[in-house]
Design a protein around this motif. Sequence first.
Motif, PDB file in Angstrom:
ATOM      1  N   SER A  35      40.322 -25.571  31.706  1.00  0.00           N
ATOM      2  CA  SER A  35      40.299 -26.506  32.769  1.00  0.00           C
ATOM      3  C   SER A  35      40.134 -26.323  34.486  1.00  0.00           C
ATOM      4  CB  SER A  35      40.639 -27.804  32.386  1.00  0.00           C
ATOM      5  OG  SER A  35      42.100 -26.979  32.653  1.00  0.00           O
ATOM      6  N   ALA A  36      39.297 -27.141  35.053  1.00  0.00           N
ATOM      7  CA  ALA A  36      39.930 -26.796  36.653  1.00  0.00           C
ATOM      8  C   ALA A  36      41.023 -27.133  37.202  1.00  0.00           C
ATOM      9  CB  ALA A  36      38.652 -27.958  37.209  1.00  0.00           C
ATOM     10  N   GLY A  37      42.099 -28.337  36.125  1.00  0.00           N
ATOM     11  CA  GLY A  37      43.259 -28.413  36.357  1.00  0.00           C
ATOM     12  C   GLY A  37      44.555 -26.953  35.971  1.00  0.00           C
ATOM     13  N   GLN A  38      43.914 -26.370  34.891  1.00  0.00           N
ATOM     14  CA  GLN A  38      44.734 -25.339  34.522  1.00  0.00           C
ATOM     15  C   GLN A  38      44.688 -23.866  35.582  1.00  0.00           C
ATOM     16  OE1 GLN A  38      42.861 -25.067  30.656  1.00  0.00           O
ATOM     17  NE2 GLN A  38      45.102 -26.106  29.041  1.00  0.00           N
ATOM     18  N   ARG A  39      43.174 -23.908  35.751  1.00  0.00           N
ATOM     19  CA  ARG A  39      42.861 -23.114  37.314  1.00  0.00           C
ATOM     20  C   ARG A  39      43.845 -22.832  38.244  1.00  0.00           C
ATOM     21  NH1 ARG A  39      37.155 -23.811  35.157  1.00  0.00           N
ATOM     22  NH2 ARG A  39      37.333 -24.786  36.564  1.00  0.00           N
ATOM     23  N   ALA A  40      43.715 -24.651  38.716  1.00  0.00           N
ATOM     24  CA  ALA A  40      44.897 -24.939  39.893  1.00  0.00           C
ATOM     25  C   ALA A  40      46.049 -24.828  39.728  1.00  0.00           C
ATOM     26  CB  ALA A  40      44.532 -25.986  40.045  1.00  0.00           C
ATOM     27  N   VAL A  41      46.932 -24.700  38.608  1.00  0.00           N
ATOM     28  CA  VAL A  41      48.206 -24.260  38.235  1.00  0.00           C
ATOM     29  C   VAL A  41      48.465 -22.617  38.261  1.00  0.00           C
ATOM     30  CG1 VAL A  41      49.738 -23.829  36.005  1.00  0.00           C
ATOM     31  CG2 VAL A  41      48.538 -26.348  36.811  1.00  0.00           C
ATOM     32  N   LEU A  42      46.714 -22.011  37.546  1.00  0.00           N
ATOM     33  CA  LEU A  42      47.713 -20.920  37.870  1.00  0.00           C
ATOM     34  C   LEU A  42      48.010 -20.619  39.192  1.00  0.00           C
ATOM     35  CD1 LEU A  42      44.921 -19.709  34.976  1.00  0.00           C
ATOM     36  CD2 LEU A  42      47.628 -19.049  35.122  1.00  0.00           C
ATOM     37  N   ALA A  43      45.941 -21.083  40.372  1.00  0.00           N
ATOM     38  CA  ALA A  43      45.971 -20.856  41.593  1.00  0.00           C
ATOM     39  C   ALA A  43      47.570 -20.726  42.085  1.00  0.00           C
ATOM     40  CB  ALA A  43      45.398 -21.297  42.222  1.00  0.00           C
ATOM     41  N   GLY A  44      48.075 -22.037  41.699  1.00  0.00           N
ATOM     42  CA  GLY A  44      49.782 -22.531  42.416  1.00  0.00           C
ATOM     43  C   GLY A  44      50.917 -21.378  42.456  1.00  0.00           C
ATOM     44  N   GLN A  45      50.134 -20.895  41.232  1.00  0.00           N
ATOM     45  CA  GLN A  45      52.142 -20.002  40.808  1.00  0.00           C
ATOM     46  C   GLN A  45      50.796 -18.385  41.152  1.00  0.00           C
ATOM     47  OE1 GLN A  45      53.319 -20.127  36.292  1.00  0.00           O
ATOM     48  NE2 GLN A  45      51.858 -21.994  36.358  1.00  0.00           N
ATOM     49  N   LYS A  46      50.625 -17.953  41.790  1.00  0.00           N
ATOM     50  CA  LYS A  46      49.542 -17.325  42.020  1.00  0.00           C
ATOM     51  C   LYS A  46      49.908 -16.041  41.317  1.00  0.00           C
ATOM     52  CE  LYS A  46      51.793 -18.160  47.125  1.00  0.00           C
ATOM     53  NZ  LYS A  46      52.561 -17.230  48.463  1.00  0.00           N
ATOM     54  N   PHE A  47      48.990 -16.346  40.531  1.00  0.00           N
ATOM     55  CA  PHE A  47      48.180 -15.350  38.955  1.00  0.00           C
ATOM     56  C   PHE A  47      47.475 -14.764  39.699  1.00  0.00           C
ATOM     57  CE2 PHE A  47      46.998 -14.236  35.317  1.00  0.00           C
ATOM     58  CZ  PHE A  47      48.304 -13.563  34.558  1.00  0.00           C
ATOM     59  N   GLU A  48      47.492 -13.382  39.369  1.00  0.00           N
ATOM     60  CA  GLU A  48      46.429 -12.299  39.598  1.00  0.00           C
ATOM     61  C   GLU A  48      46.281 -11.953  38.657  1.00  0.00           C
ATOM     62  OE1 GLU A  48      46.971 -10.578  43.233  1.00  0.00           O
ATOM     63  OE2 GLU A  48      46.400 -12.472  44.095  1.00  0.00           O
ATOM     64  N   GLY A  49      46.785 -11.557  36.980  1.00  0.00           N
ATOM     65  CA  GLY A  49      46.742 -10.576  36.052  1.00  0.00           C
ATOM     66  C   GLY A  49      47.406  -9.518  35.832  1.00  0.00           C
ATOM     67  N   ALA A  50      48.365  -9.032  37.485  1.00  0.00           N
ATOM     68  CA  ALA A  50      49.050  -8.051  37.546  1.00  0.00           C
ATOM     69  C   ALA A  50      49.866  -7.550  36.491  1.00  0.00           C
ATOM     70  CB  ALA A  50      50.149  -7.811  39.036  1.00  0.00           C
ATOM     71  N   GLY A  51      50.429  -6.909  36.373  1.00  0.00           N
ATOM     72  CA  GLY A  51      51.808  -6.365  35.007  1.00  0.00           C
ATOM     73  C   GLY A  51      52.865  -7.021  35.262  1.00  0.00           C
ATOM     74  N   TYR A  52      53.130  -7.278  34.175  1.00  0.00           N
ATOM     75  CA  TYR A  52      55.218  -8.382  34.287  1.00  0.00           C
ATOM     76  C   TYR A  52      54.159  -9.829  34.920  1.00  0.00           C
ATOM     77  CZ  TYR A  52      57.223  -4.379  32.670  1.00  0.00           C
ATOM     78  OH  TYR A  52      57.145  -2.701  31.958  1.00  0.00           O
ATOM     79  N   GLN A  53      53.532 -10.035  35.501  1.00  0.00           N
ATOM     80  CA  GLN A  53      53.662 -11.516  36.144  1.00  0.00           C
ATOM     81  C   GLN A  53      52.754 -12.172  34.941  1.00  0.00           C
ATOM     82  OE1 GLN A  53      49.811 -11.941  38.750  1.00  0.00           O
ATOM     83  NE2 GLN A  53      51.152 -12.767  39.889  1.00  0.00           N
ATOM     84  N   TYR A  54      53.575 -13.054  34.639  1.00  0.00           N
ATOM     85  CA  TYR A  54      53.113 -14.392  33.762  1.00  0.00           C
ATOM     86  C   TYR A  54      53.027 -15.676  34.245  1.00  0.00           C
ATOM     87  CZ  TYR A  54      58.306 -16.077  33.372  1.00  0.00           C
ATOM     88  OH  TYR A  54      59.272 -16.892  33.554  1.00  0.00           O
ATOM     89  N   ALA A  55      52.555 -16.931  33.928  1.00  0.00           N
ATOM     90  CA  ALA A  55      52.675 -17.901  34.362  1.00  0.00           C
ATOM     91  C   ALA A  55      52.120 -18.864  33.300  1.00  0.00           C
ATOM     92  CB  ALA A  55      50.869 -18.441  35.310  1.00  0.00           C
ATOM     93  N   ILE A  56      52.767 -20.485  33.520  1.00  0.00           N
ATOM     94  CA  ILE A  56      52.833 -21.385  31.835  1.00  0.00           C
ATOM     95  C   ILE A  56      51.600 -22.588  32.508  1.00  0.00           C
ATOM     96  CG2 ILE A  56      54.669 -23.448  30.765  1.00  0.00           C
ATOM     97  CD1 ILE A  56      57.174 -21.614  30.926  1.00  0.00           C
ATOM     98  N   VAL A  57      50.728 -22.325  31.452  1.00  0.00           N
ATOM     99  CA  VAL A  57      50.327 -23.419  31.576  1.00  0.00           C
ATOM    100  C   VAL A  57      50.175 -25.003  30.609  1.00  0.00           C
ATOM    101  CG1 VAL A  57      47.321 -23.562  32.286  1.00  0.00           C
ATOM    102  CG2 VAL A  57      48.032 -21.322  32.804  1.00  0.00           C
ATOM    103  N   PRO A  58      49.885 -25.927  30.983  1.00  0.00           N
ATOM    104  CA  PRO A  58      49.642 -27.171  30.740  1.00  0.00           C
ATOM    105  C   PRO A  58      49.185 -27.449  29.871  1.00  0.00           C
ATOM    106  CG  PRO A  58      49.126 -27.716  32.894  1.00  0.00           C
ATOM    107  CD  PRO A  58      49.809 -26.184  32.874  1.00  0.00           C
ATOM    108  N   ASP A  59      48.758 -27.795  28.332  1.00  0.00           N
ATOM    109  CA  ASP A  59      47.719 -27.720  27.635  1.00  0.00           C
ATOM    110  C   ASP A  59      47.925 -29.090  26.744  1.00  0.00           C
ATOM    111  OD1 ASP A  59      45.109 -27.554  26.310  1.00  0.00           O
ATOM    112  OD2 ASP A  59      46.420 -25.335  25.182  1.00  0.00           O
ATOM    113  N   GLY A  60      47.061 -30.389  27.160  1.00  0.00           N
ATOM    114  CA  GLY A  60      47.616 -31.530  26.252  1.00  0.00           C
ATOM    115  C   GLY A  60      49.006 -31.586  26.227  1.00  0.00           C
TER     116      GLY A  60
END
Length: 465
Positions: A35-60
């Motif tokens: 969702s747009a909100g989940q993408r915004a959460v990833l953007a806010g955590q500056k997640f780009e998929g680099a090794g050892y990078q991780y993000a926690i994303v809400p889902d309901g």
Amino acid sequence: MSEAKALIRPDRGEDAIAIHLVNKESFSDFAKRLSAGQRAVLAGQKFEGAGYQYAIVPDGDSWFVVSGVANPDSLSSWCLAKLAEELPEGIYRLASESEGAGPGPAMFGWITGQHRFTRYKSEDKVQGPRVLLTAQVGQIDAQVAEAAAECLLRDLVNTAPEDMGPAALEAECERLAKAHNAELTVVRGDALEQEYPMVHAVGRAAARHHAPRLMHLVWGDPAHPVLAVVGKGVCFDSGGLNIKPGASSRLMKKDMGGAAHAIALAGLVMDARLKVRLHLLVPAVENAISGNAFRPGDVLKTRQGLTVEVDNTDAEGRLILGDALTRASEENPDLIVDFATLTGAARVALGPDLPALFARHDATADEFLAAGKAHDDAAWRLPLHDGYREYLASDVADMANSAANPYAGASVAGLFLDRFVGEGIDWVHFDTFAWSPTPKPGRARGGRGLGLRASWHAIRARYAP
């Protein structure tokens, strides 16, 4: 073992938090499904998929994890280690399990990433556990056994030298023998001086409660080929009368790291019930200073019958290994593997992450190097160059224990050991650091196995039941 096994469980369909693995290339396609909100959460955590990078994303009412790895289709031992160290306590599964792509070798790092040495901590602030569910049930026991062996090795190396002297190494060998119904012989005192004179000479200056000894554990069917595993057990190395400066002494509790590797490997061999007659030999000493310490210029007798002039009392590990390798050779082994934190020269050449491997036979070296590369425990081969044997010449004895020049120190030490291995015997020597100076995911600062998994997988491939 039980602590490690609790962190990986068969997936029986219970509720678990999903972990989605992506890399920089696949992340954009994955993000399109959010969702747009989940993408915004990833953007806010500056997640780009680099090794050892991780993000926690809400889902309901719940949440999931997105983690970057080099290749989601081929996980290494360390891909999930940072998650295991940092995620909140809970139960997790890889989202890719639904497509049949489980954690595989990353189970190892999931366990070691959560291991902490807390023996001397007055307050344990470790969070956890984080439990990983997997449908790869057939791999769990093997991965857990390897990780438990690694954690044992780390604990032995990390223990303070007053609590990890020769008697403590003996107790560890006794525990191992009882667990596997093996026979343990311990040689001390006058018998040690007669049977293993170099072990006695190196350790005789230590206080009585750190007196030298040699442990010899035997297990397995006598009809099977003999596998000898030998580990340097210098429980603290002051350098002897060639005393080390303060900075060099700081980490000398880890000078029994070879013994820790040997004990951990022996446990894996017996757990797997490989078709071998196992001989584990651990010469255990403290290289201390007192009125009866061995001296530069002393000439030592050896179990083999050679005489050795002591050029430097800080080249003591090769002395105790010499007697132990002689004893191992007396069993006419199919293979000898020894581990030792032997030379600073190996560290200068290869750094802290690569143990130096020496072998008499190219094919055997290739086996161990390939096993290490395949299981995230790479080693690098250094030469046993015949031309350097002359560096060990002595004017008064059969040989000296170190060279008078600074050249090829790791190879010269290996050539010294080679003199005590029986003619024609297949032999592998690891000059290992046994230490992580800089923390990395799954590899905390402190004791670390370097050469353990390479050896284990090479040996298992040879002698699997």
